[in-house]
Design an enzyme around this catalytic site. Structure first.
Site, short mmCIF file in Angstrom:
data_model
loop_
_atom_site.label_atom_id
_atom_site.label_comp_id
_atom_site.label_asym_id
_atom_site.label_seq_id
_atom_site.Cartn_x
_atom_site.Cartn_y
_atom_site.Cartn_z
N LEU A 86 0.94 -1.45 0.57
CA LEU A 86 -0.17 -0.21 -0.25
C LEU A 86 1.18 1.18 0.11
O LEU A 86 -0.09 2.72 -0.24
CB LEU A 86 -0.66 0.07 0.83
CG LEU A 86 -1.69 -1.30 0.99
CD1 LEU A 86 -2.77 -0.72 1.82
CD2 LEU A 86 -2.86 -1.27 -0.29
N ILE A 89 5.27 3.48 -4.56
CA ILE A 89 7.21 3.18 -4.97
C ILE A 89 7.91 4.51 -5.21
O ILE A 89 7.02 4.77 -5.89
CB ILE A 89 6.85 2.28 -5.88
CG1 ILE A 89 6.69 0.58 -5.47
CG2 ILE A 89 8.23 1.68 -6.53
CD1 ILE A 89 6.84 0.63 -4.56
N HIS A 105 -4.39 -5.16 -9.02
CA HIS A 105 -5.23 -3.63 -8.39
C HIS A 105 -7.26 -3.90 -8.27
O HIS A 105 -7.06 -4.85 -9.53
CB HIS A 105 -5.34 -2.82 -8.92
CG HIS A 105 -5.82 -1.58 -8.26
ND1 HIS A 105 -5.58 -0.82 -7.40
CD2 HIS A 105 -7.07 -0.52 -9.19
CE1 HIS A 105 -6.57 -0.15 -7.32
NE2 HIS A 105 -7.80 -0.61 -8.00
N GLU A 175 -8.14 -13.25 -8.24
CA GLU A 175 -6.70 -12.47 -8.46
C GLU A 175 -6.18 -13.73 -7.98
O GLU A 175 -4.73 -14.16 -9.03
CB GLU A 175 -6.63 -11.74 -7.45
CG GLU A 175 -7.16 -10.34 -7.11
CD GLU A 175 -6.86 -9.46 -6.47
OE1 GLU A 175 -6.65 -8.76 -6.55
OE2 GLU A 175 -6.84 -9.77 -4.98
#
Ligand code: GAR
Length: 187
Positions: A86, A89, A105, A175
């Site tokens: 979270l 970067i 995401h 995912e």
């Protein structure tokens, strides 16, 4: 052999799914787990799979970016996988690993992306806006939040009686099925 680091801030179900999927793979080794939270569920999962864990605070990531990059290079890390990480970067980090940072995401970007959009906050907004579909986006990371090149998207229906929890389950299923396959494209 590619050496990967998985960055995660939360429960780490995606990370664990990757540990399992690539356990005996001769192309990639998940060498390291990086987290910014010393209470995150990911830590227990990493230990279960005997992965080294590195904890880094938001401040360290921002103020000691070069040292952190140096550490990862010494570890010979050449692929970074963000699995529910979270923190933003830093640009220098993106530059150090060009086209080698992959993020997942839990929505169909460019919708429901950007700062503060993570996990159940995304699902809550999707339901609030009465969207008919949602899904997952796997993309490369660039200097802007959730704006890098899209590698793969998968959709699911959002039904009228869906709740944050039921939608989260559908997204998690997508995912776990697609994230490892998308990563395989980089090997
Ligand atoms: C996943 O749904 C991932 O898409 C999301 O965090 C969750 C982590 O779950 N990432 C974001 O929201 C990034 N903006 P997990 O800890 O169980 O793998």
């Amino acid at each position: 052999m590619i050496n990967a680091a998985v960055f995660a801030s939360g429960e780490g179900t995606n990370a664990e799914n990757l540990f399992k999927f690539f356990a005996n793979d001769t192309r990639i080794k998940i060498k390291l787990v990086v987290t910014n939270k010393d209470t995150a569920g990911i830590i227990g999962r990493a230990e279960k799979y005997k992965k080294n864990v590195q904890i880094i605070s938001k401040e360290s990531l921002e103020n000691y970016t070069e040292q952190f990059i140096e550490f990862l290079k010494l570890e010979k890390i050449d692929l970074i996988i963000l699995a529910g990480f979270l923190l933003k970067i830093p640009p220098a980090f993106v530059k150090a690993f060009p086209n080698r940072i992959i993020n997942i995401h839990p929505a169909l970007l460019p919708k429901y992306g950007g700062k503060g959009m993570y996990g159940n906050k995304v699902h809550s907004a999707v339901i609030e806006n009465k969207e008919k579909e949602s899904g997952i986006t796997i993309h490369l990371v660039n200097e802007e939040y959730d704006k890098g090149e899209i590698i793969l998207q998968q959709k699911c229906d959002v039904l009228e009686n869906d709740t944050i929890e039921t939608l989260a389950q559908k997204i998690q299923k997508l995912e776990h099925e697609h994230f490892p396959k998308a990563i395989e494209r980089f090997l």
